[in-house]
Design an enzyme around this catalytic site. Structure first.
Site, PDB file in Angstrom:
ATOM      1  CG  PHE A  76      -1.864  -1.078   1.356  1.00 21.03           C
ATOM      2  CD1 PHE A  76      -3.046  -1.082   0.625  1.00 21.03           C
ATOM      3  CD2 PHE A  76      -1.599  -2.154   2.183  1.00 21.03           C
ATOM      4  CE1 PHE A  76      -3.944  -2.131   0.718  1.00 21.03           C
ATOM      5  CE2 PHE A  76      -2.488  -3.216   2.287  1.00 21.03           C
ATOM      6  CZ  PHE A  76      -3.659  -3.207   1.551  1.00 21.03           C
ATOM      7  CE1 TYR A 144      -2.120   7.301  -6.413  1.00 22.74           C
ATOM      8  CE2 TYR A 144      -4.216   7.790  -7.479  1.00 22.74           C
ATOM      9  CZ  TYR A 144      -3.484   7.050  -6.579  1.00 22.74           C
ATOM     10  OH  TYR A 144      -4.075   6.065  -5.847  1.00 22.74           O
ATOM     11  CE  LYS A 148      -0.800   3.721  -6.099  1.00 24.50           C
ATOM     12  NZ  LYS A 148      -0.655   2.730  -5.023  1.00 24.50           N
ATOM     13  N   GLY A 284      -8.912  18.266 -13.674  1.00 23.74           N
ATOM     14  CA  GLY A 284      -8.595  16.838 -13.737  1.00 23.74           C
ATOM     15  C   GLY A 284      -9.727  15.921 -13.311  1.00 23.74           C
TER      16      GLY A 284
HETATM   17  N1  UFG Z   1     -15.414  17.101  -4.385  1.00 28.58           N
HETATM   18  C1  UFG Z   1     -16.095  18.285  -4.120  1.00 28.58           C
HETATM   19  N2  UFG Z   1     -15.679  19.035  -3.073  1.00 28.58           N
HETATM   20  C2  UFG Z   1     -14.634  18.687  -2.279  1.00 28.58           C
HETATM   21  C3  UFG Z   1     -13.943  17.473  -2.543  1.00 28.58           C
HETATM   22  C4  UFG Z   1     -14.371  16.708  -3.621  1.00 28.58           C
HETATM   23  O1  UFG Z   1     -17.029  18.643  -4.829  1.00 28.58           O
HETATM   24  O2  UFG Z   1     -14.301  19.447  -1.365  1.00 28.58           O
HETATM   25  C5  UFG Z   1     -15.871  16.268  -5.511  1.00 28.58           C
HETATM   26  C6  UFG Z   1     -14.788  16.028  -6.549  1.00 28.58           C
HETATM   27  O3  UFG Z   1     -14.773  17.072  -7.487  1.00 28.58           O
HETATM   28  C7  UFG Z   1     -15.218  14.684  -7.126  1.00 28.58           C
HETATM   29  C8  UFG Z   1     -15.902  13.975  -5.945  1.00 28.58           C
HETATM   30  O4  UFG Z   1     -16.204  15.003  -5.004  1.00 28.58           O
HETATM   31  O5  UFG Z   1     -16.155  14.892  -8.114  1.00 28.58           O
HETATM   32  C9  UFG Z   1     -15.027  12.961  -5.267  1.00 28.58           C
HETATM   33  O6  UFG Z   1     -13.758  13.568  -5.007  1.00 28.58           O
HETATM   34  P1  UFG Z   1     -12.644  12.878  -4.100  1.00 28.58           P
HETATM   35  O7  UFG Z   1     -11.510  13.835  -3.999  1.00 28.58           O
HETATM   36  O8  UFG Z   1     -13.268  12.392  -2.836  1.00 28.58           O
HETATM   37  O9  UFG Z   1     -12.219  11.591  -4.923  1.00 28.58           O
HETATM   38  P2  UFG Z   1     -11.749  11.466  -6.458  1.00 28.58           P
HETATM   39  O10 UFG Z   1     -12.900  10.897  -7.212  1.00 28.58           O
HETATM   40  O11 UFG Z   1     -11.144  12.705  -6.977  1.00 28.58           O
HETATM   41  O12 UFG Z   1     -10.522  10.481  -6.287  1.00 28.58           O
HETATM   42  C10 UFG Z   1     -10.650   9.124  -6.045  1.00 28.58           C
HETATM   43  C11 UFG Z   1      -9.467   8.645  -5.230  1.00 28.58           C
HETATM   44  C12 UFG Z   1      -8.195   8.824  -6.005  1.00 28.58           C
HETATM   45  C13 UFG Z   1      -8.319   8.155  -7.335  1.00 28.58           C
HETATM   46  C14 UFG Z   1      -9.537   8.625  -8.064  1.00 28.58           C
HETATM   47  C15 UFG Z   1      -9.740   7.850  -9.317  1.00 28.58           C
HETATM   48  O13 UFG Z   1      -9.398   9.349  -4.015  1.00 28.58           O
HETATM   49  O14 UFG Z   1      -7.121   8.251  -5.283  1.00 28.58           O
HETATM   50  O15 UFG Z   1     -10.690   8.459  -7.261  1.00 28.58           O
HETATM   51  O16 UFG Z   1     -10.201   8.707 -10.302  1.00 28.58           O
HETATM   52  F1  UFG Z   1      -7.235   8.427  -8.086  1.00 28.58           F
END
Ligand code: UFG
Length: 332
Positions: A76, A144, A148, A284
């Site tokens: 991990f 990232y 991976k 992104g």
């Molecule tokens: N979001 C908000 N406000 C915030 C935080 C997040 O609106 O304060 C939204 C993001 O834009 C996204 C969703 O909530 O649409 C989820 O966001 P997260 O940051 O919780 O998770 P991600 O989907 O960006 O990322 C996850 C994993 C990563 C992985 C990715 C794969 O945490 O490690 O999925 O695409 F790379």
């Protein structure tokens, strides 16, 4: 080479969120567990009592552990923030790819041939279709995900040439908590823990990153999977790895929820109003990510039992709301 309780398992990054829950479940199931973690992002208190803990660099500590009758490695330890990977890619190529490659060589030298690798949905980038199956093209949109994916390629070739038996698990949005382990980071970027910090009074409001996405309510859709269900998949994988084979499985619930739906679920579960404000899109972010986990279910016999959103948020809230002074994030 299938893994059985009683055997010695190395868990790298076992003080992090996902690693510590897997280490906890391994200990509960009777495995002998050694955790290596440099505590750069992990929490010492998340390492289960029954595990042997070595603080430090994976590559320094691994040779001794691998030589100690080690049957499998759950890997991990990694850098895992998408945004940071764009600004500081060197950290990701070195911390993820170089470290993993060297760890694989140490395993090879020690004759340890059973690996479970923590991969990510970020390998797929912006998918052309959902649900995302393992056969879709991989096209990561950030260093990232690319780091991976590079490790997955290395593992595939090591399995074919050197007889490694490995499984890569590509997680979608992991959330929830298990017992005393949950999301408790000094720097938090993930949606559910941030919303729960608002409910706790540690933040004023949640920012919703864009409401003009091509989705039903205009906010991004993600597939949330319960951390405890995720841990099961790791143990099933290690228990069925076979030499010379590298399997790749997506892990999600198969259901998509919008950011707005997640906020509403958190309001219901916590009973807190949770103020929200729409902010610009975050760079992104893909609009929609939903996994097909059909392959993991069919081939691993994996069956998630806690990955409905209300259970995920309920368990996360039970964890967050009792943290008190043990919270690593700043409190209001
Ligand atoms: N979001 C908000 N406000 C915030 C935080 C997040 O609106 O304060 C939204 C993001 O834009 C996204 C969703 O909530 O649409 C989820 O966001 P997260 O940051 O919780 O998770 P991600 O989907 O960006 O990322 C996850 C994993 C990563 C992985 C990715 C794969 O945490 O490690 O999925 O695409 F790379």
């Amino acid at each position: 080479m299938a893994l059985s309780p009683g055997e010695h398992v190395l868990v790298t990054g076992g003080a992090g969120y996902v690693g510590s829950v897997c280490a906890t479940v391994l200990v509960e199931q009777g495995y002998r567990v050694t955790v290596i973690d440099d505590l750069s992002t992990g929490n010492r208190e998340a390492v289960p009592d029954g595990a042997h803990f070595l603080e430090g660099d994976v590559l320094d500590a691994a040779p001794g552990v691998l030589a100690d009758d080690c049957a499998a490695v759950f890997h991990f330890a990694a850098k895992s923030l998408v945004g940071e990977s764009v600004v500081s890619p060197a950290k990701y190529w070195s911390g993820n790819v170089v470290t993993s490659l060297r760890l694989l060589d140490l395993m090879r030298a020690a004759g340890v041939d059973n690996l479970v690798f923590s991969s990510t949905a970020a390998c797929y980038g912006e998918p052309a279709t959902v649900p995302i199956t393992e056969d879709l093209p991989t096209a990561p949109t950030n260093p990232y995900g690319a780091s991976k994916l590079a490790i997955d390629h290395i593992i595939t070739s090591y399995a074919a040439a050197y007889g490694l038996g490995a499984t890569s698990l590509r997680y979608f949005n992991v959330a929830g908590a298990y017992g005393t382990v949950g999301e408790n980071r000094a720097v938090e970027t993930h949606l559910i823990p941030l919303i729960l910090q608002v409910a706790l009074g540690a933040r004023e409001k949640i920012m919703i990153f864009g409401d003009d996405w091509p989705t039903a309510d205009g906010t991004c859709v993600r597939d949330y999977i319960h951390i405890r269900d995720l841990a099961d998949a790791h143990i099933l994988a290690a228990s069925s790895n076979t030499p010379g084979s590298h399997r790749i499985f997506n892990l999600g619930s198969g259901d998509g929820f919008s950011v707005q739906q997640v906020v509403e679920t958190c309001r219901k579960v916590t009973g807190h109003p949770i103020p929200a404000e729409v902010a610009p899109r975050r760079g992104g972010d893909p609009a929609t990510l939903i996994a097909s986990s059909a392959r993991a279910m069919a081939e691993l016999g994996w069956s998630p039992t806690r990955s409905d959103l209300t259970t995920i948020v309920g368990d996360a809230w039970a964890f967050t709301s009792q943290l008190g002074g043990r919270a690593h994030f700043a409190r209001g």
